[in-house]
Motif scaffolding. Structure first.
Motif, PDB file in Angstrom:
ATOM      1  N   ASP A 106      -9.529   4.540 -40.299  1.00 45.12           N
ATOM      2  CA  ASP A 106      -9.305   5.574 -41.309  1.00 45.12           C
ATOM      3  C   ASP A 106     -10.541   5.788 -42.188  1.00 45.12           C
ATOM      4  N   HIS A 107     -11.561   4.929 -42.005  1.00 46.09           N
ATOM      5  CA  HIS A 107     -12.840   5.123 -42.695  1.00 46.09           C
ATOM      6  C   HIS A 107     -13.883   5.767 -41.785  1.00 46.09           C
ATOM      7  N   ALA A 108     -13.571   5.874 -40.511  1.00 51.42           N
ATOM      8  CA  ALA A 108     -14.550   6.408 -39.551  1.00 51.42           C
ATOM      9  C   ALA A 108     -14.762   7.897 -39.787  1.00 51.42           C
ATOM     10  N   PRO A 109     -15.998   8.360 -39.682  1.00 53.33           N
ATOM     11  CA  PRO A 109     -16.267   9.787 -39.916  1.00 53.33           C
ATOM     12  C   PRO A 109     -15.679  10.651 -38.807  1.00 53.33           C
ATOM     13  N   SER A 110     -15.282  11.833 -39.177  1.00 52.55           N
ATOM     14  CA  SER A 110     -14.774  12.802 -38.205  1.00 52.55           C
ATOM     15  C   SER A 110     -15.946  13.672 -37.775  1.00 52.55           C
ATOM     16  N   ILE A 111     -16.466  13.390 -36.590  1.00 54.73           N
ATOM     17  CA  ILE A 111     -17.630  14.112 -36.072  1.00 54.73           C
ATOM     18  C   ILE A 111     -17.235  14.726 -34.737  1.00 54.73           C
ATOM     19  N   ASN A 112     -17.322  16.025 -34.662  1.00 54.18           N
ATOM     20  CA  ASN A 112     -16.856  16.734 -33.474  1.00 54.18           C
ATOM     21  C   ASN A 112     -17.988  16.945 -32.474  1.00 54.18           C
ATOM     22  N   GLN A 113     -18.434  15.847 -31.877  1.00 49.81           N
ATOM     23  CA  GLN A 113     -19.445  15.921 -30.825  1.00 49.81           C
ATOM     24  C   GLN A 113     -19.326  14.664 -29.964  1.00 49.81           C
ATOM     25  N   PRO A 114     -19.874  14.680 -28.746  1.00 50.54           N
ATOM     26  CA  PRO A 114     -19.749  13.510 -27.861  1.00 50.54           C
ATOM     27  C   PRO A 114     -20.280  12.248 -28.537  1.00 50.54           C
ATOM     28  N   GLU A 115     -19.674  11.115 -28.197  1.00 49.36           N
ATOM     29  CA  GLU A 115     -20.032   9.857 -28.842  1.00 49.36           C
ATOM     30  C   GLU A 115     -20.180   8.759 -27.786  1.00 49.36           C
ATOM     31  N   VAL A 116     -21.168   7.900 -27.981  1.00 48.64           N
ATOM     32  CA  VAL A 116     -21.331   6.707 -27.150  1.00 48.64           C
ATOM     33  C   VAL A 116     -21.373   5.510 -28.079  1.00 48.64           C
ATOM     34  N   CYS A 117     -20.890   4.374 -27.608  1.00 52.20           N
ATOM     35  CA  CYS A 117     -20.922   3.175 -28.442  1.00 52.20           C
ATOM     36  C   CYS A 117     -21.596   2.034 -27.687  1.00 52.20           C
ATOM     37  N   PHE A 118     -22.204   1.132 -28.444  1.00 47.47           N
ATOM     38  CA  PHE A 118     -22.901  -0.022 -27.896  1.00 47.47           C
ATOM     39  C   PHE A 118     -22.218  -1.278 -28.414  1.00 47.47           C
ATOM     40  N   MET A 119     -21.797  -2.134 -27.491  1.00 45.69           N
ATOM     41  CA  MET A 119     -21.160  -3.384 -27.883  1.00 45.69           C
ATOM     42  C   MET A 119     -21.702  -4.525 -27.026  1.00 45.69           C
ATOM     43  N   GLY A 120     -21.580  -5.744 -27.530  1.00 45.78           N
ATOM     44  CA  GLY A 120     -22.075  -6.887 -26.788  1.00 45.78           C
ATOM     45  C   GLY A 120     -21.964  -8.148 -27.605  1.00 45.78           C
ATOM     46  N   ARG A 121     -22.277  -9.251 -26.972  1.00 45.06           N
ATOM     47  CA  ARG A 121     -22.219 -10.550 -27.624  1.00 45.06           C
ATOM     48  C   ARG A 121     -23.248 -10.619 -28.749  1.00 45.06           C
ATOM     49  N   SER A 122     -22.933 -11.361 -29.788  1.00 43.69           N
ATOM     50  CA  SER A 122     -23.882 -11.558 -30.878  1.00 43.69           C
ATOM     51  C   SER A 122     -25.213 -12.084 -30.327  1.00 43.69           C
ATOM     52  N   ASN A 123     -26.301 -11.553 -30.806  1.00 43.60           N
ATOM     53  CA  ASN A 123     -27.652 -11.948 -30.402  1.00 43.60           C
ATOM     54  C   ASN A 123     -28.033 -11.445 -29.009  1.00 43.60           C
ATOM     55  N   VAL A 124     -27.326 -10.429 -28.509  1.00 51.08           N
ATOM     56  CA  VAL A 124     -27.674  -9.867 -27.199  1.00 51.08           C
ATOM     57  C   VAL A 124     -28.832  -8.873 -27.310  1.00 51.08           C
ATOM     58  N   GLY A 125     -29.167  -8.475 -28.536  1.00 49.78           N
ATOM     59  CA  GLY A 125     -30.262  -7.533 -28.732  1.00 49.78           C
ATOM     60  C   GLY A 125     -29.800  -6.096 -28.883  1.00 49.78           C
ATOM     61  N   LYS A 126     -28.590  -5.921 -29.370  1.00 48.29           N
ATOM     62  CA  LYS A 126     -28.001  -4.584 -29.470  1.00 48.29           C
ATOM     63  C   LYS A 126     -28.734  -3.696 -30.472  1.00 48.29           C
ATOM     64  N   SER A 127     -28.919  -4.193 -31.680  1.00 50.34           N
ATOM     65  CA  SER A 127     -29.603  -3.391 -32.698  1.00 50.34           C
ATOM     66  C   SER A 127     -31.062  -3.143 -32.333  1.00 50.34           C
ATOM     67  N   SER A 128     -31.692  -4.128 -31.693  1.00 50.29           N
ATOM     68  CA  SER A 128     -33.082  -3.943 -31.254  1.00 50.29           C
ATOM     69  C   SER A 128     -33.179  -2.832 -30.215  1.00 50.29           C
ATOM     70  N   LEU A 129     -32.189  -2.773 -29.318  1.00 53.57           N
ATOM     71  CA  LEU A 129     -32.188  -1.724 -28.303  1.00 53.57           C
ATOM     72  C   LEU A 129     -32.001  -0.359 -28.949  1.00 53.57           C
ATOM     73  N   ILE A 130     -31.086  -0.254 -29.894  1.00 53.51           N
ATOM     74  CA  ILE A 130     -30.857   1.028 -30.564  1.00 53.51           C
ATOM     75  C   ILE A 130     -32.110   1.458 -31.316  1.00 53.51           C
ATOM     76  N   ARG A 131     -32.778   0.505 -31.929  1.00 51.31           N
ATOM     77  CA  ARG A 131     -34.015   0.841 -32.630  1.00 51.31           C
ATOM     78  C   ARG A 131     -35.067   1.347 -31.651  1.00 51.31           C
ATOM     79  N   ALA A 132     -35.139   0.759 -30.458  1.00 50.89           N
ATOM     80  CA  ALA A 132     -36.085   1.223 -29.446  1.00 50.89           C
ATOM     81  C   ALA A 132     -35.728   2.633 -28.970  1.00 50.89           C
ATOM     82  N   LEU A 133     -34.447   2.899 -28.776  1.00 54.17           N
ATOM     83  CA  LEU A 133     -34.024   4.240 -28.370  1.00 54.17           C
ATOM     84  C   LEU A 133     -34.423   5.276 -29.415  1.00 54.17           C
ATOM     85  N   PHE A 134     -34.362   4.891 -30.680  1.00 52.76           N
ATOM     86  CA  PHE A 134     -34.689   5.800 -31.778  1.00 52.76           C
ATOM     87  C   PHE A 134     -36.146   5.657 -32.244  1.00 52.76           C
TER      88      PHE A 134
END
Length: 301
Positions: A106-134
């Motif tokens: 109920d706190h999630a933003p209502s955004i009317n466009q396609p969405e992808v999500c990234f999930m994984g084990r802690s310390n898998v490098g998820k945020s680092s990958l997103i930073r590289a993509l951006f």
């Protein structure tokens, strides 16, 4: 999610003995030297191929008779990769930025466009990958911690009006205590979620919790993709062994998983251009230009 999966996620969480101050860095102040494929084109051909298609560096180590088909399903042209990259370049009319965070749906933003999500084990490098993509949008703040488990919320990043990318809390060690209650409602009710990217640490291979996460995606009927991170952290032989183990799991135990795992290194930039292209394609923002890649791309949907 079944009670058994819930129990597995919750039991694996360990509470630290004492609070630790978060250690993270904010956005890059300048773009990575290899942020753009145009810069990569200046490299020798062999090095370029390794950056574009990381599996090419492992082909020579495969035993005779081992099929390479599922490692090369999505094989776009350089033109496709360049067109996809344009989506990751900000402009006055195409802003790329952190949008908001949420701990409950109920706190999630209502955004009317396609969405992808990234999930994984802690310390898998998820945020680092997103930073590289951006990395072509260095003002985007993607927090990367030196200690695992600092992502405690669903973090939403908008890429103009093209698509939204969601950074999810890590599961396992130091996961938020309400991880399941936070993540399951998102995965089951987010109508515009088009693909879940499940990250697996290539330096250690598929772990028990990764299998649990795959089972969760299967149970919920989610289309998902495996992204193999940290491919620069182990020898090619070890990486290939872990990759073949993962491929066996995908083939024998999944139905909703895309057959091709995507190999990436957030520091060396291997596979970043290809992953950008795949994201652009699954969100409907890129139609592949060459007919040679269409047969593999058809299996994306």
């Amino acid at each position: 999610m079944t009670a058994a999966l819930r129990k597995t996620f919750c039991l694996t969480r360990r509470v630290p003995l004492q609070p630790q101050a978060p250690s993270w860095t904010a956005s890059w102040r300048c773009a990575h030297a290899l942020a753009s494929v145009q810069k990569a084109l200046r490299l020798p051909e062999k090095k370029l191929q390794g950056l574009l298609f990381p599996f090419s560096e492992l082909e020579g180590h495969l035993a005779r008779g081992v099929s390479q088909a599922n490692f090369q399903l999505f094989h776009p042209s350089l033109e496709d990769i360049a067109r996809a990259e344009a989506l990751f370049v900000p402009s006055p009319k195409h802003k790329i930025d952190y949008y908001s965070s949420a701990v409950r749906m109920d706190h999630a933003p209502s955004i009317n466009q396609p969405e992808v999500c990234f999930m994984g084990r802690s310390n898998v490098g998820k945020s680092s990958l997103i930073r590289a993509l951006f990395s072509l949008a260095p003002d985007v703040e993607v927090r990367v911690s030196k200690t695992p488990g600092h992502t405690k919320k669903l973090n939403f990043f908008t890429v103009g009006k093209a698509f939204t990318l969601v950074d999810m809390p890590g599961y396992g060690h130091k996961a938020p205590k309400d991880f399941v209650d936070m993540v399951e409602p998102y995965l089951t009710t987010r109508a515009n979620l088009v693909r879940t990217f499940l990250l697996v640490d290539g330096s250690v291979g598929v772990q028990k919790l990764d299998r649990v996460a795959m089972e969760m995606c299967e149970e919920l009927g989610l289309p998902y993709v495996i992204v193999v991170t940290k491919i620069d952290k182990r020898s090619q032989g070890t990486l290939l062994a872990n990759l073949l183990q993962l491929q066996e799991v995908i083939q024998k135990h999944t139905e909703g998983c895309y057959p091709q795992p995507f190999l990436v290194s957030s520091t060396q930039f291997h596979g970043i251009y290809l992953l950008r292209c795949f994201i652009a394609h699954v969100t409907g923002k890129l139609h592949l230009a060459t007919s040679a890649t269409q047969s593999g791309a058809e299996r994306v949907s």
